[in-house]
Design a protein around this motif. Structure first.
Motif, PDB file in Angstrom:
ATOM      1  N   MET A   1      17.960 -15.935 -26.289  1.00 42.12           N
ATOM      2  CA  MET A   1      16.755 -16.093 -26.704  1.00 42.12           C
ATOM      3  C   MET A   1      15.952 -15.771 -26.612  1.00 42.12           C
ATOM      4  N   LYS A   2      14.905 -15.313 -27.247  1.00 42.85           N
ATOM      5  CA  LYS A   2      14.293 -13.935 -27.772  1.00 42.85           C
ATOM      6  C   LYS A   2      12.582 -14.616 -26.942  1.00 42.85           C
ATOM      7  N   PHE A   3      12.125 -13.911 -25.878  1.00 41.96           N
ATOM      8  CA  PHE A   3      10.336 -14.444 -25.303  1.00 41.96           C
ATOM      9  C   PHE A   3       8.882 -13.753 -25.959  1.00 41.96           C
ATOM     10  N   ALA A   4       8.285 -14.340 -25.532  1.00 40.62           N
ATOM     11  CA  ALA A   4       7.233 -13.646 -26.200  1.00 40.62           C
ATOM     12  C   ALA A   4       6.973 -12.321 -25.291  1.00 40.62           C
ATOM     13  N   LYS A   5       6.603 -11.213 -25.446  1.00 39.36           N
ATOM     14  CA  LYS A   5       5.625 -10.303 -24.642  1.00 39.36           C
ATOM     15  C   LYS A   5       4.985 -10.157 -25.186  1.00 39.36           C
ATOM     16  N   THR A   6       4.094  -8.431 -23.484  1.00 39.27           N
ATOM     17  CA  THR A   6       2.768  -8.570 -24.278  1.00 39.27           C
ATOM     18  C   THR A   6       3.104  -6.972 -23.953  1.00 39.27           C
ATOM     19  N   ILE A   7       2.777  -5.806 -25.075  1.00 44.01           N
ATOM     20  CA  ILE A   7       3.082  -4.439 -24.859  1.00 44.01           C
ATOM     21  C   ILE A   7       1.604  -4.006 -25.337  1.00 44.01           C
ATOM     22  N   LYS A   8       1.139  -3.205 -24.379  1.00 44.49           N
ATOM     23  CA  LYS A   8      -0.132  -2.621 -24.273  1.00 44.49           C
ATOM     24  C   LYS A   8       0.113  -0.805 -25.015  1.00 44.49           C
ATOM     25  N   LEU A   9      -0.345  -0.402 -25.960  1.00 44.77           N
ATOM     26  CA  LEU A   9      -0.223   0.900 -26.864  1.00 44.77           C
ATOM     27  C   LEU A   9      -1.831   0.996 -26.357  1.00 44.77           C
ATOM     28  N   PHE A  10      -1.387   2.564 -25.698  1.00 46.93           N
ATOM     29  CA  PHE A  10      -3.055   3.252 -25.837  1.00 46.93           C
ATOM     30  C   PHE A  10      -3.014   4.479 -26.420  1.00 46.93           C
ATOM     31  N   LEU A  11      -4.202   5.096 -27.285  1.00 42.17           N
ATOM     32  CA  LEU A  11      -4.157   6.284 -27.896  1.00 42.17           C
ATOM     33  C   LEU A  11      -4.740   6.822 -26.800  1.00 42.17           C
ATOM     34  N   ILE A  12      -4.175   8.530 -26.826  1.00 48.43           N
ATOM     35  CA  ILE A  12      -4.434   9.344 -26.104  1.00 48.43           C
ATOM     36  C   ILE A  12      -5.738   9.946 -26.490  1.00 48.43           C
ATOM     37  N   ASP A  13      -5.556  10.473 -27.401  1.00 47.78           N
ATOM     38  CA  ASP A  13      -6.226  10.964 -28.479  1.00 47.78           C
ATOM     39  C   ASP A  13      -7.851  10.377 -28.844  1.00 47.78           C
ATOM     40  N   GLY A  14      -7.939   8.626 -28.977  1.00 46.09           N
ATOM     41  CA  GLY A  14      -8.292   7.875 -29.655  1.00 46.09           C
ATOM     42  C   GLY A  14      -7.871   7.855 -30.903  1.00 46.09           C
ATOM     43  N   ASP A  15      -6.931   8.573 -31.459  1.00 41.64           N
ATOM     44  CA  ASP A  15      -6.631   8.558 -33.412  1.00 41.64           C
ATOM     45  C   ASP A  15      -4.724   8.113 -33.466  1.00 41.64           C
ATOM     46  N   PRO A  16      -5.029   7.107 -34.137  1.00 46.73           N
ATOM     47  CA  PRO A  16      -3.583   6.415 -34.201  1.00 46.73           C
ATOM     48  C   PRO A  16      -2.445   6.867 -34.647  1.00 46.73           C
ATOM     49  N   ASN A  17      -3.287   8.203 -34.923  1.00 42.30           N
ATOM     50  CA  ASN A  17      -1.665   9.444 -35.844  1.00 42.30           C
ATOM     51  C   ASN A  17      -1.261  10.497 -34.781  1.00 42.30           C
ATOM     52  N   GLY A  18      -1.682  10.089 -33.026  1.00 41.00           N
ATOM     53  CA  GLY A  18      -1.534  10.976 -32.253  1.00 41.00           C
ATOM     54  C   GLY A  18      -1.120  11.357 -31.229  1.00 41.00           C
ATOM     55  N   ARG A  19      -0.972  11.130 -29.906  1.00 43.40           N
ATOM     56  CA  ARG A  19      -0.304  11.110 -28.844  1.00 43.40           C
ATOM     57  C   ARG A  19      -0.869   9.444 -28.909  1.00 43.40           C
ATOM     58  N   MET A  20       0.522   8.331 -28.080  1.00 45.23           N
ATOM     59  CA  MET A  20       0.515   7.213 -27.871  1.00 45.23           C
ATOM     60  C   MET A  20       1.328   6.814 -26.199  1.00 45.23           C
ATOM     61  N   ILE A  21       0.969   6.062 -26.141  1.00 45.87           N
ATOM     62  CA  ILE A  21       1.428   6.021 -24.451  1.00 45.87           C
ATOM     63  C   ILE A  21       1.359   3.815 -25.017  1.00 45.87           C
ATOM     64  N   CYS A  22       2.764   3.461 -24.525  1.00 44.17           N
ATOM     65  CA  CYS A  22       3.503   2.093 -25.257  1.00 44.17           C
ATOM     66  C   CYS A  22       4.276   2.172 -23.814  1.00 44.17           C
ATOM     67  N   GLU A  23       3.211   0.707 -22.684  1.00 48.66           N
ATOM     68  CA  GLU A  23       3.637  -0.308 -22.102  1.00 48.66           C
ATOM     69  C   GLU A  23       4.017  -1.919 -21.924  1.00 48.66           C
TER      70      GLU A  23
END
Length: 285
Positions: A1-23
C-alpha cells in the motif's frame, strides 16, 4: 500500500538548476542533487563529509541515459575524484544520514541493492565496471536498509531520474489482459503492448514485420535499423522479434516499427474485442 508523503526541497543557490537538498518527512536520510559544475562549491557542506551512496547521471552520444552507482565513506571526496576520473556525467544525486548512523557495511549493502534493481529494470546503461559485493549484515540492519532503499528510489524519481522505476505499471492479471492491445499485419507483424506512464510498451516476444514498405519515412527506417543494431529487435528463425519489453515514445512509433510502415497507432492498436486505442482512450468507462 502506498502512503502520502511530504517532501521538502531546498534550493541552495536559489536556482532550480543549481544545488538542491531533498528531505522526506520523518526520515533520517538526506539527498543532494548537485550539477557537476557545482561540486567544488560544496566544500562547506558538512553532511557530504559523511558516508553515503551517490549516483552519477549523464548520456552517451546517442542520447542513452547512463548511471554510475557508488558508495563512499566521505561522499564529497569521492565526487571530487570523479571530476577528473569520469567525464560522462553532468549531475549527481547522493544520500547520507542526518543522524550519521550509516556505516561501511550499510552503504555497501545499499550500493549492491541499487545496482541490482537498476540492472534488472534496464532503463539506464550502468557504467560500473564490476558488480558491487553484497556484505553480510544483521537481520535488523537489513530491514532498516531496505526501508532506506525504498526512500532512495522514491526521491531519485522525484528528482528526475526513473532509473529504479519499473516500466510496467502493476496491474491485476485481469486488468492487464483487458488493457492489452494487439497488431497482426502483413510481413509477419504480430505484436501486443500496453499503455504505460513512459509511453507505449511493446511486449517481449512480439514480432515485427520482416521488411519495410517503400513509403516508410526515412526517419522511421533509421530508427528501426538502429533498434536492430542495438539488439532491441533480433532475427531468429526468419522472424524479427523483441527479446525484451521495449517502450516507444508513442503508440504510433510502436505501430510503425512493428508494421514496417507509416502507421497511426491510435487506430492500428486494438483490444481483443476490436476496440481501437483511440476509442479506448476516448471512452468514459
Amino acid at each position: 500500500m502506498k502512503f502520502a508523503k511530504t517532501i521538502k526541497l531546498f534550493l541552495i543557490d536559489g536556482d532550480p538548476n543549481g544545488r538542491m537538498i531533498c528531505e522526506l518527512s520523518n526520515w533520517t536520510g538526506k539527498a543532494y542533487k548537485i550539477p557537476r559544475t557545482k561540486i567544488k562549491d560544496c566544500v562547506d557542506r558538512d553532511d557530504l563529509q559523511n558516508p553515503g551512496i551517490y549516483l552519477l547521471f549523464g548520456k552517451n552520444e546517442s542520447g542513452k541515459d547512463l548511471v554510475y552507482i557508488g558508495e563512499a565513506e566521505i561522499v564529497l571526496k569521492r565526487l571530487l575524484q570523479h571530476l577528473t576520473q569520469k567525464d560522462f556525467w553532468t549531475e549527481e544525486i547522493s544520500f547520507t544520514s542526518k543522524d550519521e548512523n550509516l556505516n561501511k557495511a550499510h552503504i555497501k549493502y545499499l550500493e549492491n541493492r541499487l545496482f541490482s534493481i537498476a540492472n534488472n529494470i534496464n532503463r539506464y546503461e550502468i557504467i560500473n565496471n564490476t558488480t558491487p559485493n553484497l556484505p553480510s549484515i544483521s537481520e535488523s540492519d537489513r530491514a532498516e536498509m531496505e526501508e532506506f532503499l525504498e526512500n532512495i528510489k522514491m526521491l531519485v524519481s522525484t528528482l528526475g531520474h526513473r532509473v529504479f522505476e519499473e516500466i510496467r505499471v502493476v496491474k491485476s492479471s485481469k486488468k492487464r489482459k483487458e488493457e492489452t492491445f494487439y497488431i497482426k499485419a502483413a510481413r509477419g507483424a504480430d505484436a501486443s503492448g500496453e499503455i504505460t506512464s513512459d509511453g507505449f510498451l511493446v511486449h517481449k516476444k512480439s514480432k515485427a514485420a520482416l521488411s519495410t514498405t517503400p513509403s516508410m519515412t526515412e526517419n522511421l527506417i533509421k530508427i528501426r535499423n538502429k533498434l536492430i543494431d542495438d539488439g532491441v529487435l533480433e532475427t531468429v528463425n526468419g522472424e524479427l522479434f523483441f527479446p525484451n519489453d521495449y517502450v516507444f515514445s508513442s503508440a504510433s512509433a510502436a505501430a510503425s516499427i512493428v508494421m514496417g510502415r507509416n502507421a497511426n497507432g491510435l487506430t492500428e492498436w486494438k483490444l481483443k474485442n476490436g476496440k481501437s486505442l483511440k476509442d479506448f482512450e476516448s471512452s468514459s468507462s
